[in-house]
Write an enzyme that holds these catalytic residues in place. Sequence first.
Site, mmCIF file in Angstrom:
data_model
loop_
_atom_site.group_PDB
_atom_site.id
_atom_site.type_symbol
_atom_site.label_atom_id
_atom_site.label_comp_id
_atom_site.label_asym_id
_atom_site.label_seq_id
_atom_site.Cartn_x
_atom_site.Cartn_y
_atom_site.Cartn_z
ATOM 1 N N LYS A 156 0.846 -1.198 0.000
ATOM 2 C CA LYS A 156 0.000 0.000 0.000
ATOM 3 C C LYS A 156 0.881 1.247 0.000
ATOM 4 O O LYS A 156 1.919 1.270 0.687
ATOM 5 C CB LYS A 156 -0.896 -0.038 1.246
ATOM 6 N N SER A 185 -9.824 -0.668 7.092
ATOM 7 C CA SER A 185 -9.251 -0.506 5.749
ATOM 8 C C SER A 185 -8.572 -1.723 5.141
ATOM 9 O O SER A 185 -8.293 -1.737 3.949
ATOM 10 C CB SER A 185 -8.252 0.648 5.750
ATOM 11 N N SER A 200 -9.743 1.689 2.982
ATOM 12 C CA SER A 200 -8.924 2.439 2.050
ATOM 13 C C SER A 200 -7.901 1.593 1.280
ATOM 14 O O SER A 200 -7.388 2.054 0.265
ATOM 15 C CB SER A 200 -8.170 3.527 2.823
HETATM 16 N N1 GLN Z 1 -13.259 3.834 6.485
HETATM 17 C C1 GLN Z 1 -12.631 4.281 7.673
HETATM 18 C C2 GLN Z 1 -12.289 5.743 7.556
HETATM 19 O O1 GLN Z 1 -12.608 6.313 6.591
HETATM 20 C C3 GLN Z 1 -11.413 3.462 7.955
HETATM 21 C C4 GLN Z 1 -10.257 3.800 7.120
HETATM 22 C C5 GLN Z 1 -9.024 3.056 7.524
HETATM 23 O O2 GLN Z 1 -9.098 2.006 8.163
HETATM 24 N N2 GLN Z 1 -7.883 3.601 7.148
HETATM 25 O O3 GLN Z 1 -11.695 6.317 8.414
#
Ligand code: GLN
Length: 477
Positions: free
Chosen positions: A68, A167, A143
């Site tokens: 990532k 994410s 994400s």
């Molecule tokens: N969807 C969650 C957010 O927008 C989690 C994102 C993540 O785990 N980086 O914060």
Amino acid sequence: MKKFFKLGGYQLAELIKDAKLDRNELPFLFQERAQRIDPLIKSFVEIYSQPIIGEGASFLKGIPIAIKDNICIKGKRITCASKILNSHISVYDATVIEKLKRAGLVILGTTNMDEFAFGSSCENSCYGPTKNPWQLERVSGGSSGGSAAAVAARLVPFALGSDTGGSIRQPASFCGVVGFKPTYGRVSRFGLVAFASSLDQIGPITTNFVDCAYLLNIICGFDKFDSTSAKVDVPDFTQALTFQVSDIKIGIPQEYFQEGLDKEVEEKIMGVAKQLEKKGAKLIDISLPHTEYAVATYYIIACSEASSNLQRYDGIKYGLRESKDNLVELYRESRGEGFGEEAKRRIFLGTYSLSSGYYQAYYLRALKVRTLIKNDFQKAFDKVDVILTPTSPTSAFKIGEKITDPLSMYLSDIYTISVNLAGLPAVSFPCGFDKNNLPVGAQLIGRAFDEQTLIRIGFSYQQMTDYHRQIPPLVYG
Ligand code: GLN
């Protein structure tokens, strides 16, 4: 290549061991496949022309992996899918990258994500969304959507993601792969670009639990460069790869099966429960009473920490700089130009909840509720060994469907975020397909530092099913 791309990393490693596959050739076979197929789904930010070949050795030596784009790889571009980093070059390796290199893995490239990991759909990326390989008009999740889609499309056998509120797990669920978020402190965050430091954790995205165990063996462990890294022994996770669930008590939390949960998703999760019950596991109804406060609590804490962590992008230390002769204007213009909408929204929300007038009412209060949420889990784990839930209320939604409605996007994180607030390990794994032929993911949550039990149950489930072997027809060949 045709016959190899379907295999898990451990199967490729076995072929190499038996001299049926050339270790030096393998990364280039995947590189060619990624270059050919990725334009369809856009899961990579960069496919390296020269993959980075780790010097060390392990069972997985020579197997390619994707990373990532918020994890530092020395000498390579890191963007966090944000304009503000503007192709910043990492000056050091994250601890996990150092460990992968020491294990001889080959880094194929970097994957797309929501900007700074803010999102649940991979749409908040300066490169545009990664598409779901099962249906291109659907999101890949977020994400870590790029990592999940690349693995689902078999452009790489496995990848690393990061999980602050789901994410790793939610995109894994949307793309039909395994996404594992380890216990907070299990994996070093050194070299992971910070979103919310008390929640962030790096973990593997794989097609199967065997690969997951091997990768956890490599990346876990105490690191003196991360002050929150835990000084606890790391077991050999491959020891947990046994087909045995008869001693397990599985909690089914009533709050996770209420309004808002898609009926088909619910059926699939109950299907997992029944299948495990047939093999001797015991199902126990439990309650996690503070679940309804999780989304609000998470978004206050995550945005507060994000607003503080993002102060460092001032137009001077990293990346994009709008040159102005006045310092304040330089800050304003660089940040105004460099950050996307969601990043700005979170900086506003977080700065507000940390400001002196509101700190007590919002941030401090959220910390207290966080403790209540953590206590709920502690009580539940007096009675059960693991907790089974859906990963997401629905399967992958359409690109564009939620992007103009941040609140509905935030609400879709309901089943994953409590885990981060409590610092627990959890995994999402494929458990079927809905009527649109989209993958559905089930989530198992474990006790702190008990990743083994999750691996054991997931492995057992995969012995009985073959959802994890399904490959999106669009990327076949
Ligand atoms: N969807 C969650 C957010 O927008 C989690 C994102 C993540 O785990 N980086 O914060």
